[in-house]
Motif scaffolding. Structure first.
Motif, PDB file in Angstrom:
ATOM      1  N   GLY A  92     -15.054 -31.340  45.644  1.00 26.29           N
ATOM      2  CA  GLY A  92     -13.937 -30.515  46.012  1.00 26.29           C
ATOM      3  C   GLY A  92     -12.757 -31.110  45.504  1.00 26.29           C
ATOM      4  O   GLY A  92     -13.035 -30.813  43.691  1.00 26.29           O
ATOM      5  N   GLU A  93     -11.560 -30.997  45.691  1.00 23.57           N
ATOM      6  CA  GLU A  93     -10.168 -31.661  44.582  1.00 23.57           C
ATOM      7  C   GLU A  93     -10.724 -33.286  44.420  1.00 23.57           C
ATOM      8  O   GLU A  93      -9.899 -33.712  43.683  1.00 23.57           O
ATOM      9  N   ASN A  94     -11.754 -33.942  44.873  1.00 24.13           N
ATOM     10  CA  ASN A  94     -11.801 -35.483  44.793  1.00 24.13           C
ATOM     11  C   ASN A  94     -12.835 -35.662  44.585  1.00 24.13           C
ATOM     12  O   ASN A  94     -13.809 -34.682  45.070  1.00 24.13           O
ATOM     13  N   ILE A  95     -13.550 -36.426  43.863  1.00 21.62           N
ATOM     14  CA  ILE A  95     -15.056 -36.989  43.829  1.00 21.62           C
ATOM     15  C   ILE A  95     -15.868 -37.577  44.733  1.00 21.62           C
ATOM     16  O   ILE A  95     -15.174 -38.895  46.125  1.00 21.62           O
ATOM     17  N   PRO A  96     -16.433 -37.178  45.317  1.00 24.96           N
ATOM     18  CA  PRO A  96     -17.341 -38.004  46.834  1.00 24.96           C
ATOM     19  C   PRO A  96     -17.958 -38.719  46.452  1.00 24.96           C
ATOM     20  O   PRO A  96     -18.172 -38.702  45.555  1.00 24.96           O
ATOM     21  N   VAL A  97     -17.558 -39.717  47.092  1.00 26.32           N
ATOM     22  CA  VAL A  97     -18.154 -41.488  47.145  1.00 26.32           C
ATOM     23  C   VAL A  97     -18.796 -42.016  48.692  1.00 26.32           C
ATOM     24  O   VAL A  97     -18.274 -41.012  49.790  1.00 26.32           O
ATOM     25  N   SER A  98     -19.672 -42.828  49.036  1.00 26.62           N
ATOM     26  CA  SER A  98     -20.106 -42.859  49.579  1.00 26.62           C
ATOM     27  C   SER A  98     -20.062 -44.603  49.593  1.00 26.62           C
ATOM     28  O   SER A  98     -19.940 -45.325  48.613  1.00 26.62           O
ATOM     29  N   ASN A  99     -21.017 -45.551  51.527  1.00 29.33           N
ATOM     30  CA  ASN A  99     -20.077 -46.957  51.424  1.00 29.33           C
ATOM     31  C   ASN A  99     -21.746 -47.426  49.451  1.00 29.33           C
ATOM     32  O   ASN A  99     -20.627 -47.950  49.665  1.00 29.33           O
ATOM     33  N   ALA A 100     -22.290 -46.723  49.618  1.00 30.09           N
ATOM     34  CA  ALA A 100     -23.226 -47.687  49.076  1.00 30.09           C
ATOM     35  C   ALA A 100     -23.156 -47.026  47.365  1.00 30.09           C
ATOM     36  O   ALA A 100     -22.738 -48.203  46.628  1.00 30.09           O
ATOM     37  N   THR A 101     -22.832 -45.887  47.341  1.00 30.08           N
ATOM     38  CA  THR A 101     -22.052 -46.326  45.621  1.00 30.08           C
ATOM     39  C   THR A 101     -21.188 -46.779  45.445  1.00 30.08           C
ATOM     40  O   THR A 101     -20.521 -46.931  44.268  1.00 30.08           O
ATOM     41  N   VAL A 102     -20.024 -47.157  46.292  1.00 26.92           N
ATOM     42  CA  VAL A 102     -18.403 -47.486  46.251  1.00 26.92           C
ATOM     43  C   VAL A 102     -18.953 -48.772  46.214  1.00 26.92           C
ATOM     44  O   VAL A 102     -18.659 -49.906  44.703  1.00 26.92           O
ATOM     45  N   ALA A 103     -19.737 -49.815  46.962  1.00 23.88           N
ATOM     46  CA  ALA A 103     -20.385 -50.935  46.791  1.00 23.88           C
ATOM     47  C   ALA A 103     -21.234 -51.439  45.340  1.00 23.88           C
ATOM     48  O   ALA A 103     -21.037 -52.401  44.830  1.00 23.88           O
ATOM     49  N   GLN A 104     -22.006 -50.532  45.158  1.00 22.81           N
ATOM     50  CA  GLN A 104     -22.542 -50.566  43.623  1.00 22.81           C
ATOM     51  C   GLN A 104     -22.113 -50.097  42.876  1.00 22.81           C
ATOM     52  O   GLN A 104     -22.205 -51.427  42.142  1.00 22.81           O
ATOM     53  N   ALA A 105     -20.830 -49.658  42.217  1.00 18.69           N
ATOM     54  CA  ALA A 105     -20.508 -49.334  41.163  1.00 18.69           C
ATOM     55  C   ALA A 105     -19.084 -50.795  41.137  1.00 18.69           C
ATOM     56  O   ALA A 105     -18.549 -51.268  40.010  1.00 18.69           O
ATOM     57  N   ALA A 106     -18.851 -51.078  42.292  1.00 16.53           N
ATOM     58  CA  ALA A 106     -18.001 -52.398  42.623  1.00 16.53           C
ATOM     59  C   ALA A 106     -18.426 -53.849  42.367  1.00 16.53           C
ATOM     60  O   ALA A 106     -18.401 -54.219  41.064  1.00 16.53           O
ATOM     61  N   THR A 107     -19.751 -53.952  42.868  1.00 20.79           N
ATOM     62  CA  THR A 107     -20.307 -55.001  42.290  1.00 20.79           C
ATOM     63  C   THR A 107     -21.295 -55.253  40.839  1.00 20.79           C
ATOM     64  O   THR A 107     -20.531 -56.082  40.304  1.00 20.79           O
TER      65      THR A 107
END
Length: 172
Positions: A92-107
């Protein structure tokens, strides 16, 4: 001849000068060396103020650097597309993220950069993830060394700092 011009008797003149020289003799006032103690005390207070100021400044700088690292991790995590959501509903207007993708990308991002100076250890903490599926939230915790405090309190001269950053990746 006792009058105005008469000189004092020798016995009286000697006692007056002796009394005068005794009262100004060093060590008689009881205050000798007091200025040395005062200066020593002021030097100790000044050194303690310097040590405290250096410690507070180092912790504040480490917090700022940790906030920078959390910001960059949140920006990377906000761009971590959740492919399951993308396959189901698209973007949509923003890229959809999930808890798993956020935690993995940040790590992964934090593993690729060195910890800031003064940081003993750092880790992704609870609260990392997404609240609404669009905003990436990264919570970064750390132990920060307090300089010059080790001499006073030993190896425990560190403090915990936790920072949180949020980011959203718009598609427009």
């Amino acid at each position: 001849m006792k009058g105005r011009g008469a000189a004092p008797s020798p016995s009286r003149a000697g006692s007056e000068s002796a009394a005068t020289s005794e009262s100004t003799a060093p060590g008689d006032s009881g205050e000798d060396g007091q200025i040395s103690l005062y200066i020593l005390g002021m030097v100790i207070v000044a050194l303690m103020l310097i040590v405290v100021t250096v410690g507070i400044t180092a912790v504040a700088l480490a917090r700022t650097r940790l906030m920078d690292a959390a910001d960059s991790a949140a920006l990377v995590a906000a761009n971590a597309l959740d492919e399951r959501v993308y396959a189901g509903t698209g973007v949509g207007e923003n890229i959809p993220v999930s808890n798993a993708t956020v935690a993995q990308a940040a790590t992964d991002h934090l593993a690729s950069i060195p910890p800031p100076p003064g940081v003993i250890s750092w880790w992704i903490d609870g609260g990392t993830g997404t609240v609404d599926g669009e905003v990436a939230q990264v919570t970064l915790s750390s132990r920060v060394r307090i300089p010059m405090a080790g001499a006073v309190i030993g190896d425990r001269a560190s403090i915990g700092i936790t920072v949180t950053s949020r980011a959203r990746a718009a598609t427009r």
